[in-house]
Scaffold this motif. Structure first.
Motif, PDB file in Angstrom:
ATOM      1  N   ASP A 152     -84.998 -38.278 -49.418  1.00  0.00           N
ATOM      2  CA  ASP A 152     -85.672 -38.676 -50.664  1.00  0.00           C
ATOM      3  C   ASP A 152     -86.902 -37.811 -50.968  1.00  0.00           C
ATOM      4  O   ASP A 152     -87.680 -38.138 -51.862  1.00  0.00           O
ATOM      5  CB  ASP A 152     -86.051 -40.153 -50.620  1.00  0.00           C
ATOM      6  N   TRP A 153     -87.085 -36.703 -50.257  1.00  0.00           N
ATOM      7  CA  TRP A 153     -88.182 -35.797 -50.575  1.00  0.00           C
ATOM      8  C   TRP A 153     -87.813 -34.848 -51.716  1.00  0.00           C
ATOM      9  O   TRP A 153     -88.679 -34.418 -52.448  1.00  0.00           O
ATOM     10  CB  TRP A 153     -88.602 -34.994 -49.345  1.00  0.00           C
ATOM     11  N   TYR A 154     -86.556 -34.468 -51.833  1.00  0.00           N
ATOM     12  CA  TYR A 154     -86.084 -33.553 -52.869  1.00  0.00           C
ATOM     13  C   TYR A 154     -86.984 -32.316 -52.984  1.00  0.00           C
ATOM     14  O   TYR A 154     -87.643 -32.082 -54.011  1.00  0.00           O
ATOM     15  CB  TYR A 154     -85.996 -34.266 -54.223  1.00  0.00           C
ATOM     16  N   PRO A 155     -87.043 -31.487 -51.941  1.00  0.00           N
ATOM     17  CA  PRO A 155     -87.943 -30.331 -51.942  1.00  0.00           C
ATOM     18  C   PRO A 155     -87.586 -29.298 -53.006  1.00  0.00           C
ATOM     19  O   PRO A 155     -86.416 -29.036 -53.278  1.00  0.00           O
ATOM     20  CB  PRO A 155     -87.768 -29.752 -50.527  1.00  0.00           C
ATOM     21  N   GLN A 156     -88.621 -28.732 -53.615  1.00  0.00           N
ATOM     22  CA  GLN A 156     -88.451 -27.700 -54.635  1.00  0.00           C
ATOM     23  C   GLN A 156     -89.096 -26.409 -54.140  1.00  0.00           C
ATOM     24  O   GLN A 156     -90.224 -26.429 -53.631  1.00  0.00           O
ATOM     25  CB  GLN A 156     -89.127 -28.118 -55.942  1.00  0.00           C
ATOM     26  N   LEU A 157     -88.392 -25.305 -54.282  1.00  0.00           N
ATOM     27  CA  LEU A 157     -88.939 -24.010 -53.908  1.00  0.00           C
ATOM     28  C   LEU A 157     -89.990 -23.597 -54.933  1.00  0.00           C
ATOM     29  O   LEU A 157     -89.770 -23.711 -56.143  1.00  0.00           O
ATOM     30  CB  LEU A 157     -87.812 -22.977 -53.850  1.00  0.00           C
ATOM     31  N   THR A 158     -91.140 -23.132 -54.450  1.00  0.00           N
ATOM     32  CA  THR A 158     -92.205 -22.724 -55.360  1.00  0.00           C
ATOM     33  C   THR A 158     -92.702 -21.331 -55.029  1.00  0.00           C
ATOM     34  O   THR A 158     -92.771 -20.942 -53.858  1.00  0.00           O
ATOM     35  CB  THR A 158     -93.386 -23.712 -55.303  1.00  0.00           C
ATOM     36  N   THR A 159     -93.039 -20.587 -56.061  1.00  0.00           N
ATOM     37  CA  THR A 159     -93.679 -19.277 -55.886  1.00  0.00           C
ATOM     38  C   THR A 159     -95.097 -19.302 -56.435  1.00  0.00           C
ATOM     39  O   THR A 159     -95.805 -18.298 -56.368  1.00  0.00           O
ATOM     40  CB  THR A 159     -92.873 -18.175 -56.606  1.00  0.00           C
ATOM     41  N   ASN A 160     -95.504 -20.455 -56.975  1.00  0.00           N
ATOM     42  CA  ASN A 160     -96.857 -20.605 -57.518  1.00  0.00           C
ATOM     43  C   ASN A 160     -97.335 -22.019 -57.227  1.00  0.00           C
ATOM     44  O   ASN A 160     -97.320 -22.886 -58.100  1.00  0.00           O
ATOM     45  CB  ASN A 160     -96.860 -20.322 -59.016  1.00  0.00           C
ATOM     46  N   ILE A 161     -97.769 -22.250 -55.998  1.00  0.00           N
ATOM     47  CA  ILE A 161     -98.132 -23.609 -55.590  1.00  0.00           C
ATOM     48  C   ILE A 161     -99.358 -24.108 -56.339  1.00  0.00           C
ATOM     49  O   ILE A 161     -99.486 -25.292 -56.623  1.00  0.00           O
ATOM     50  CB  ILE A 161     -98.364 -23.672 -54.062  1.00  0.00           C
ATOM     51  N   ARG A 173     -82.486 -45.978 -49.465  1.00  0.00           N
ATOM     52  CA  ARG A 173     -83.543 -45.164 -50.057  1.00  0.00           C
ATOM     53  C   ARG A 173     -84.871 -45.899 -49.981  1.00  0.00           C
ATOM     54  O   ARG A 173     -84.921 -47.121 -49.838  1.00  0.00           O
ATOM     55  CB  ARG A 173     -83.228 -44.821 -51.509  1.00  0.00           C
ATOM     56  N   SER A 174     -85.939 -45.166 -50.078  1.00  0.00           N
ATOM     57  CA  SER A 174     -87.275 -45.753 -50.018  1.00  0.00           C
ATOM     58  C   SER A 174     -87.467 -46.775 -51.125  1.00  0.00           C
ATOM     59  O   SER A 174     -86.967 -46.616 -52.245  1.00  0.00           O
ATOM     60  CB  SER A 174     -88.331 -44.656 -50.151  1.00  0.00           C
ATOM     61  N   MET A 175     -88.200 -47.825 -50.825  1.00  0.00           N
ATOM     62  CA  MET A 175     -88.511 -48.843 -51.824  1.00  0.00           C
ATOM     63  C   MET A 175     -89.594 -48.364 -52.790  1.00  0.00           C
ATOM     64  O   MET A 175     -89.832 -48.995 -53.812  1.00  0.00           O
ATOM     65  CB  MET A 175     -88.979 -50.121 -51.134  1.00  0.00           C
ATOM     66  N   PHE A 176     -90.239 -47.248 -52.467  1.00  0.00           N
ATOM     67  CA  PHE A 176     -91.310 -46.754 -53.316  1.00  0.00           C
ATOM     68  C   PHE A 176     -90.737 -45.821 -54.396  1.00  0.00           C
ATOM     69  O   PHE A 176     -89.731 -45.140 -54.170  1.00  0.00           O
ATOM     70  CB  PHE A 176     -92.351 -46.001 -52.488  1.00  0.00           C
ATOM     71  N   PRO A 177     -91.357 -45.763 -55.575  1.00  0.00           N
ATOM     72  CA  PRO A 177     -90.856 -44.907 -56.656  1.00  0.00           C
ATOM     73  C   PRO A 177     -90.783 -43.438 -56.233  1.00  0.00           C
ATOM     74  O   PRO A 177     -91.774 -42.873 -55.748  1.00  0.00           O
ATOM     75  CB  PRO A 177     -91.891 -45.107 -57.775  1.00  0.00           C
ATOM     76  N   LEU A 178     -89.622 -42.819 -56.410  1.00  0.00           N
ATOM     77  CA  LEU A 178     -89.428 -41.437 -55.985  1.00  0.00           C
ATOM     78  C   LEU A 178     -90.327 -40.482 -56.755  1.00  0.00           C
ATOM     79  O   LEU A 178     -90.743 -39.441 -56.228  1.00  0.00           O
ATOM     80  CB  LEU A 178     -87.959 -41.039 -56.172  1.00  0.00           C
ATOM     81  N   GLU A 179     -90.634 -40.826 -58.007  1.00  0.00           N
ATOM     82  CA  GLU A 179     -91.454 -39.937 -58.828  1.00  0.00           C
ATOM     83  C   GLU A 179     -92.912 -39.888 -58.370  1.00  0.00           C
ATOM     84  O   GLU A 179     -93.700 -39.053 -58.841  1.00  0.00           O
ATOM     85  CB  GLU A 179     -91.395 -40.348 -60.304  1.00  0.00           C
TER      86      GLU A 179
END
Length: 293
Positions: free
Chosen positions: A278-287, A83-89
């Motif tokens: 590690d992108w964990y994409p979220q579906l959005t209807t209101n970007i 996994r990336s060494m950078f914080p996922l958040e």
């Protein structure tokens, strides 16, 4: 990374030519060309003659594609993924799936595509990069995007090194510019935009390769040999460009930013398997709301 295990047999070094002597890529007199349909044909014999191989990349998914196209023996390798060494958040990733970006829909969907891009621009005050799959698609959408006072930069074909450097230096000033560029180009790969030089990257559809005769021949081969013609010939190369462009956002442990994927194909299984894990994409209807959350 793929690691080929060392075998017990006596090993010697055998210098091997990757290409036949005096074999041109294209003979201008006859029009005959050489096409590499499958790199494993050249790489596998080389791997067999050496003790071990380490292949590393930031993009090694889906695993089967790289195993087969690199010519690895399926019973003689180890696959290591970190996994990336950078914080996922520090990175949010959103998918806008109600826009059709396939070639046959692009002109009809251009106003809607422009509307989604403007929603992002108006709700993000920092530097933004909007990446298109081609200059042609950019030309269809860009006239519909009115930025008013917002400063912008636009990539054009065959830019000089001086112009490229000027664009990068301008972005590094972090003055709220919007960069319009293409995936697979000079501003989406091999360029660092750390800190506030880029806080949001927007990809308009997967950047599939052009539908040329060569590409169709590669698809036929991948169908025949691997049973994965469309995935191996179109989806994986196209999504690798998406991953490279999105990777411009987070370059240091303290960087924070947003990746936005616009297009219905990003919400389908065959494309989702190629989105960095590690992108964990979220579906959005209101970007507009989500990008500010």
């Amino acid at each position: 990374a793929f690691v080929k295990r060392k075998t017990k047999r006596n090993l010697k070094y055998y210098p091997t030519a990757l290409f036949l002597p005096k074999a041109p890529f294209c003979d201008t007199e006859t029009g005959m060309s050489l096409l590499c349909r499958d790199s494993s044909v050249m790489l596998e014999p080389i791997f067999e003659k050496i003790g071990g191989v380490v292949c590393m990349s930031a993009t090694l998914h889906p695993e089967e594609f790289y195993l087969e196209l690199l010519g690895f023996d399926k019973g003689n390798f180890s696959f290591l993924s970190y996994r990336s060494m950078f914080p996922l958040e520090n990175r949010n990733c959103y998918v806008i799936s109600d826009v059709l970006t396939q070639y046959k829909y692009r002109e009809r969907q251009a106003p809607k595509t422009a509307e989604k891009i403007l929603d992002i621009i108006e709700n993000c005050s920092g530097n933004i990069a909007v990446y298109f799959s081609s200059f042609g698609h950019m030309a269809q959408v860009l006239p519909l995007i009115h930025l008013d006072e917002r400063p912008s930069l636009q990539q054009v074909p065959r830019m000089s090194e001086e112009d490229r450097s000027d664009f990068v230096e301008t972005m590094k000033k972090a003055e709220g510019h919007v960069l319009f560029a293409v995936m697979g180009g000079i501003f989406s790969e091999g360029v660092d935009l750390p800190n506030d030089a880029l806080v949001c990257a927007v990809m308009i559809g997967p950047a599939l390769p052009a539908a040329t005769l060569e590409r169709r021949k590669i698809q036929e081969w991948n169908d025949e040999k691997y049973g994965a013609g469309f995935l191996y010939s179109w989806v994986v190369p196209g999504m690798a460009r998406v991953a490279q462009a999105g990777g411009r956002v987070i370059r240091t442990p303290t960087d924070k930013g947003v990746v936005v994927l616009i297009g219905s194909r990003f919400h389908t299984k065959i494309y989702q398997q190629c989105i960095p894990q590690d992108w964990y994409p979220q579906l959005t209807t209101n970007i507009a709301k989500d990008i500010n959350s």
